[in-house]
Enzyme design. Structure first.
Site, PDB file in Angstrom:
ATOM      1  N   LEU A   1      40.350 167.158 -34.812  1.00 39.12           N
ATOM      2  CA  LEU A   1      41.615 167.121 -35.552  1.00 39.12           C
ATOM      3  C   LEU A   1      41.476 166.591 -36.970  1.00 39.12           C
ATOM      4  O   LEU A   1      40.865 165.553 -37.198  1.00 39.12           O
ATOM      5  CB  LEU A   1      42.586 166.173 -34.837  1.00 39.12           C
ATOM      6  CG  LEU A   1      43.541 166.744 -33.809  1.00 39.12           C
ATOM      7  CD1 LEU A   1      44.564 165.694 -33.427  1.00 39.12           C
ATOM      8  CD2 LEU A   1      44.232 167.983 -34.339  1.00 39.12           C
TER       9      LEU A   1
ATOM     10  N   GLU B   1      47.844 165.497 -39.991  1.00 41.35           N
ATOM     11  CA  GLU B   1      48.815 165.829 -41.032  1.00 41.35           C
ATOM     12  C   GLU B   1      48.727 164.863 -42.216  1.00 41.35           C
ATOM     13  O   GLU B   1      49.157 165.173 -43.318  1.00 41.35           O
ATOM     14  CB  GLU B   1      50.243 165.757 -40.469  1.00 41.35           C
ATOM     15  CG  GLU B   1      50.728 167.047 -39.853  1.00 41.35           C
ATOM     16  CD  GLU B   1      50.658 167.028 -38.335  1.00 41.35           C
ATOM     17  OE1 GLU B   1      49.938 166.161 -37.796  1.00 41.35           O
ATOM     18  OE2 GLU B   1      51.289 167.883 -37.699  1.00 41.35           O
TER      19      GLU B   1
ATOM     20  N   ARG C   1      54.831 170.324 -24.869  1.00 41.88           N
ATOM     21  CA  ARG C   1      54.793 168.906 -24.540  1.00 41.88           C
ATOM     22  C   ARG C   1      55.120 168.052 -25.768  1.00 41.88           C
ATOM     23  O   ARG C   1      54.676 168.353 -26.873  1.00 41.88           O
ATOM     24  CB  ARG C   1      53.398 168.524 -24.037  1.00 41.88           C
ATOM     25  CG  ARG C   1      53.233 167.051 -23.736  1.00 41.88           C
ATOM     26  CD  ARG C   1      51.833 166.731 -23.267  1.00 41.88           C
ATOM     27  NE  ARG C   1      50.822 166.924 -24.295  1.00 41.88           N
ATOM     28  CZ  ARG C   1      50.542 166.053 -25.258  1.00 41.88           C
ATOM     29  NH1 ARG C   1      51.195 164.909 -25.334  1.00 41.88           N
ATOM     30  NH2 ARG C   1      49.605 166.306 -26.145  1.00 41.88           N
TER      31      ARG C   1
ATOM     32  N   GLN D   1      49.260 174.234 -26.041  1.00 36.66           N
ATOM     33  CA  GLN D   1      49.674 173.644 -27.317  1.00 36.66           C
ATOM     34  C   GLN D   1      48.517 173.658 -28.324  1.00 36.66           C
ATOM     35  O   GLN D   1      47.407 173.236 -27.992  1.00 36.66           O
ATOM     36  CB  GLN D   1      50.131 172.200 -27.081  1.00 36.66           C
ATOM     37  CG  GLN D   1      50.833 171.588 -28.269  1.00 36.66           C
ATOM     38  CD  GLN D   1      51.498 170.268 -27.900  1.00 36.66           C
ATOM     39  OE1 GLN D   1      50.826 169.328 -27.487  1.00 36.66           O
ATOM     40  NE2 GLN D   1      52.795 170.194 -28.031  1.00 36.66           N
TER      41      GLN D   1
ATOM     42  N   ARG E   1      54.460 172.008 -37.801  1.00 40.89           N
ATOM     43  CA  ARG E   1      53.180 172.442 -37.244  1.00 40.89           C
ATOM     44  C   ARG E   1      53.110 173.925 -36.947  1.00 40.89           C
ATOM     45  O   ARG E   1      52.126 174.593 -37.264  1.00 40.89           O
ATOM     46  CB  ARG E   1      52.905 171.691 -35.933  1.00 40.89           C
ATOM     47  CG  ARG E   1      52.325 170.336 -36.149  1.00 40.89           C
ATOM     48  CD  ARG E   1      51.927 169.738 -34.817  1.00 40.89           C
ATOM     49  NE  ARG E   1      51.480 168.378 -35.026  1.00 40.89           N
ATOM     50  CZ  ARG E   1      51.103 167.566 -34.053  1.00 40.89           C
ATOM     51  NH1 ARG E   1      51.149 167.973 -32.798  1.00 40.89           N
ATOM     52  NH2 ARG E   1      50.699 166.350 -34.323  1.00 40.89           N
TER      53      ARG E   1
ATOM     54  N   ALA F   1      38.587 161.334 -12.464  1.00 41.04           N
ATOM     55  CA  ALA F   1      38.781 159.898 -12.662  1.00 41.04           C
ATOM     56  C   ALA F   1      39.406 159.589 -14.014  1.00 41.04           C
ATOM     57  O   ALA F   1      39.132 158.562 -14.626  1.00 41.04           O
ATOM     58  CB  ALA F   1      37.455 159.168 -12.506  1.00 41.04           C
TER      59      ALA F   1
ATOM     60  N   HIS G   1      47.210 172.621 -32.333  1.00 39.27           N
ATOM     61  CA  HIS G   1      47.440 171.832 -33.545  1.00 39.27           C
ATOM     62  C   HIS G   1      46.963 172.690 -34.719  1.00 39.27           C
ATOM     63  O   HIS G   1      45.920 173.332 -34.613  1.00 39.27           O
ATOM     64  CB  HIS G   1      46.654 170.519 -33.459  1.00 39.27           C
ATOM     65  CG  HIS G   1      47.025 169.551 -34.540  1.00 39.27           C
ATOM     66  ND1 HIS G   1      46.587 169.697 -35.835  1.00 39.27           N
ATOM     67  CD2 HIS G   1      47.804 168.451 -34.527  1.00 39.27           C
ATOM     68  CE1 HIS G   1      47.089 168.706 -36.567  1.00 39.27           C
ATOM     69  NE2 HIS G   1      47.832 167.948 -35.802  1.00 39.27           N
TER      70      HIS G   1
ATOM     71  N   HIS H   1      44.896 172.275 -27.867  1.00 35.98           N
ATOM     72  CA  HIS H   1      45.017 170.834 -27.679  1.00 35.98           C
ATOM     73  C   HIS H   1      45.388 170.438 -26.255  1.00 35.98           C
ATOM     74  O   HIS H   1      44.858 169.477 -25.711  1.00 35.98           O
ATOM     75  CB  HIS H   1      46.073 170.335 -28.672  1.00 35.98           C
ATOM     76  CG  HIS H   1      46.174 168.850 -28.767  1.00 35.98           C
ATOM     77  ND1 HIS H   1      45.060 168.054 -28.912  1.00 35.98           N
ATOM     78  CD2 HIS H   1      47.245 168.013 -28.755  1.00 35.98           C
ATOM     79  CE1 HIS H   1      45.456 166.783 -28.982  1.00 35.98           C
ATOM     80  NE2 HIS H   1      46.761 166.729 -28.876  1.00 35.98           N
TER      81      HIS H   1
ATOM     82  N   PHE I   1      57.780 158.929 -32.935  1.00 34.61           N
ATOM     83  CA  PHE I   1      56.981 160.146 -32.796  1.00 34.61           C
ATOM     84  C   PHE I   1      57.911 161.335 -32.961  1.00 34.61           C
ATOM     85  O   PHE I   1      59.122 161.213 -32.763  1.00 34.61           O
ATOM     86  CB  PHE I   1      56.392 160.185 -31.378  1.00 34.61           C
ATOM     87  CG  PHE I   1      54.919 159.929 -31.324  1.00 34.61           C
ATOM     88  CD1 PHE I   1      54.355 158.850 -31.949  1.00 34.61           C
ATOM     89  CD2 PHE I   1      54.106 160.781 -30.598  1.00 34.61           C
ATOM     90  CE1 PHE I   1      52.996 158.606 -31.866  1.00 34.61           C
ATOM     91  CE2 PHE I   1      52.745 160.556 -30.504  1.00 34.61           C
ATOM     92  CZ  PHE I   1      52.186 159.470 -31.137  1.00 34.61           C
TER      93      PHE I   1
ATOM     94  N   SER J   1      52.264 162.734 -22.277  1.00 34.31           N
ATOM     95  CA  SER J   1      51.169 163.083 -21.351  1.00 34.31           C
ATOM     96  C   SER J   1      50.636 161.839 -20.649  1.00 34.31           C
ATOM     97  O   SER J   1      50.357 161.875 -19.445  1.00 34.31           O
ATOM     98  CB  SER J   1      50.048 163.845 -22.050  1.00 34.31           C
ATOM     99  OG  SER J   1      49.614 163.153 -23.182  1.00 34.31           O
TER     100      SER J   1
END
Lengths: 588, 85
Positions: free
Chosen positions: A253, A256, A399, A241, A287, A16, A243, A354, A120, A404
């Site tokens: 997290l 940065e 990604r 992926q 990164r 869900a 981080h 991640h 971004f 996402s």
């Protein structure tokens, strides 16, 4: 057949989060009879944690169009993304973001009232030119706002929810049709057969295969493992992926922003080691460079702490005033989760898993596709997948931020639409063979075994450490081969684990045991796929094969559970209407 | 850690609340999970009822409260949030 309760629906949605709810809404609004099963209350799905936003070429802030978004996504995927699916997603984005707004998502706005868009990483104008601002956000709560809006819309459309039900497995017949699933109600421990003409897996990612991850505890790869057990391969599982800076051992997290404000990384002897890896950019290098440096320091014995298994971010030199003013959120996280006030001491960090780019192979209609008989991409009748558990594949090997949330609404909706089409053809449910249900229930009975044995917690911890050490940010054939041996040995111990408590009612230890089985299958898929891919592409970085190799490896991996067999299939390089984007060197 | 023996209704409630500490955000998993494991048994009936109500809050609002950026209006929830902080 064991006598268990049964319910019938046109469509069953497992999970869900945003993908499952978007699909369910499409179905319910067309008056299909839809059930959504979720192991937690729907609005506590992991979509809620997505802060960044959702990409769409609205051109509200900078010039933009979906072709540029498509180019960025193909390039970001390191050319492993399927260009037909990427075109479909980027073209649909603008309309679906506006639709979300109509569903009640309170997007942040520009002065003139249009939707605000932020810049971004990886977004460009004019095919790799200037920075684009493409990400629509509802403050820093975009995922939360989307999930709540979609849930409300589903309630209005009368979607039926089974909250706090855990799905054991898909029910498949001998012709390869998916007929629904068996779930257990966590409250009572009772199994329930849910029959459906179409079943959609939307169970999210599997970050918990790693010790250090940003993922919530629910992200145990349940749908991916169900697909594997149903004989369906998983695609591109080697692409995870990471981080660079999560709180060590915990994963939360540390953005940065901390380094942006002047914080820097130090190793076990207090050395500011980034100067060696990136003499100019130092701690503000990209990164992957920072993650690689942290990994190397720890691997070469220069880590911090009693186990030398992390490094530190030093911030205290910025002074109390600056930290309180500019980094209050990070200070709070560090105090709570690392037990360190950054005003007084450095924060322990390590790269953190991640997002899973790989998953259940689907086409752009959300149909699960597998090499069933002749072709590599034949639809599995009655079975669909969408979101992070699926691999459609729009993210390819890496990604981009903001893609996402877009993926889940685009392909959740597409799957809903395709299911509506097949519901027109299939007026009746296929009969459910007793043996198919019994096979699923056997998985549950196995945990009724009593006596001495190993503990679920111990095995899970070992698996997570093994994956981190042997299939982490940077990989070599030798380390992964050793990891495969150890992980296979660990998997052989799984049948010896037992539960201490066998009561039915709210036995969450039993759910955690079932989740461990899922995690183990997904971990094996990940390390076997990674060991075979002898190149570096996107998030898959091989120290022994540092270059991308399009001649050998411009292809999707398919991992089969039986015999750990690997197949490959071509990347779909041909978009729907535009010219293909041929592979180029990926430079930013 | 001892697994709760679930024939006891008290343990059942503990298990139920522990499951409801499974959230969409890792931060909440950790904050709530730790609190319930360490302090659930110290709570009286009213405290447990308040905890159950607290767990009904949406994730983002709950995190905002636990990080001290907002306070719940309900005094019982506020006192619980202050312990959690």
């Amino acid at each position: 057949m064991s006598r268990i309760a049964r319910r019938r629906f046109d469509a069953l949605v497992i999970g869900a989060g945003g993908g499952g709810l978007r699909a369910a809404l499409q179905l319910s609004q067309a008056e299909a009879h839809v059930a959504v099963v979720s192991k937690v209350f729907p609005t506590r799905s992991h979509t809620v944690a997505a802060q960044g936003g959702i990409n769409a070429a609205l051109a509200n802030v900078s010039p933009d169009n979906w072709h540029w978004h498509m180019y960025d996504t193909v390039k970001g995927s390191d050319y492993l993304g399927d260009q037909d699916a990427i075109e479909y997603m980027c073209r649909a984005a603008a309309r679906l973001v506006v639709e979300l707004e109509h569903f009640g998502v309170p997007f942040s706005r520009l002065d003139g009232g249009r939707i605000y868009q932020r810049a971004f990483g990886g977004q460009s104008q004019n095919y790799g030119g200037e920075q684009a601002s493409r990400t629509c956000a509802a403050a820093d709560r975009t995922g939360h706002a989307m999930l709540h809006a979609l849930y409300q819309q589903n309630l209005k459309a009368r979607t039926h929810f089974f909250d706090e039900y855990f799905v054991l497995d898909l029910v498949m017949d001998t012709d390869g049709y998916c007929l629904g699933a068996v779930a257990i109600e966590i409250e009572t421990g009772e199994p329930l057969l849910i029959e459906a003409k179409a079943t959609l897996l939307a169970t999210g990612g599997a970050g918990r295969i790693y010790r250090t991850t940003t993922n919530a505890h629910i992200n145990t790869g349940d749908g991916m493992a169900m697909a594997l057990r149903a004989g369906i391969p998983l695609q591109d599982m080697e692409f995870v992926q990471f981080h660079p800076t999560g709180i060590a051992g915990i994963g939360i997290l540390i953005s940065e922003g901390v380094r942006g404000e002047g914080g820097y990384l130090i190793n076990g002897s207090g050395e500011r080691f980034m100067e060696r890896y990136a003499p100019h950019a130092k701690d503000l290098a990209s990164r992957d460079v920072v993650a690689r440096a942290i990994y190397t320091e720890v691997e070469e014995g220069r880590g911090c702490g009693p186990k030398k298994d992390h490094i530190l971010i030093k911030v205290d030199h910025l002074g109390e005033e600056v930290i309180k003013k500019r980094l209050p959120g990070i200070r709070e996280l560090s105090r709570r989760f690392a037990g360190v006030d950054p005003i007084e001491g450095p924060i322990p960090v390590y790269p953190t898993a991640h997002y899973s780019m790989g998953g259940i192979p689907t086409n752009r209609f959300g149909q699960v596709v597998a090499p069933v008989q002749t072709g590599p991409e034949e639809p599995v009748p009655g079975l669909y997948a969408a979101g992070e558990c699926a691999c459609v594949s729009v993210h390819g090997a890496n990604r981009l931020g903001g893609n996402s949330l877009l993926d889940i609404v685009v392909f959740g909706r597409a799957a809903g639409n395709h299911i509506l089409e097949i519901l027109k053809e299939y007026r009746y449910h296929r009969p459910t063979p007793n043996a198919a249900v019994d096979a699923v229930l056997e998985r549950l009975r196995r945990w009724d075994r009593k006596g001495d044995g190993e503990s679920v917690d111990v095995l899970r911890d070992e698996m997570q450490r093994l994956m981190e050490k042997h299939c982490g940010v940077f990989r070599t054939g030798k380390v992964m081969a050793e990891g495969i041996k150890k992980l296979e040995a660990l998997a052989r111990r799984l049948p010896d684990t037992v539960l201490r408590d066998h009561s039915r009612v709210f036995n969450t230890a039993r759910i955690e045991a079932l989740e461990l089985e899922n995690l183990m299958d997904v971990a094996l898929a990940t390390i076997h796929s990674a060991a075979a891919r002898q190149e570096s592409r996107g998030a898959h970085t091989r120290l022994d094969f540092p270059k991308r190799d399009d001649m050998q490896w411009l292809k999707h991996t398919l991992y089969n559970r039986d015999g750990r067999r690997l197949d490959y299939k071509p990347v779909r390089m041909k978009p729907l209407t535009v010219d293909p984007f041929p592979p180029k060197e990926r430079v930013y | 850690m001892d697994e709760p023996l679930l024939s006891d209704p008290d343990d059942r409630d503990f298990s139920r609340l522990r499951w409801r500490c499974r959230r969409g955000m890792l931060e909440l998993d950790l904050l709530l999970g730790r609190f319930v494991n360490d302090h659930y048994r110290e709570l009286d009936g009213a405290g447990r009822a308040a905890l159950s109500r607290l767990l009904d809050m949406p994730d983002s609002e709950l995190l905002t409260c636990l990080q001290g950026q907002a306070d719940p209006a309900d005094p019982e929830l506020l006192s619980l949030v202050q312990r959690l902080r």
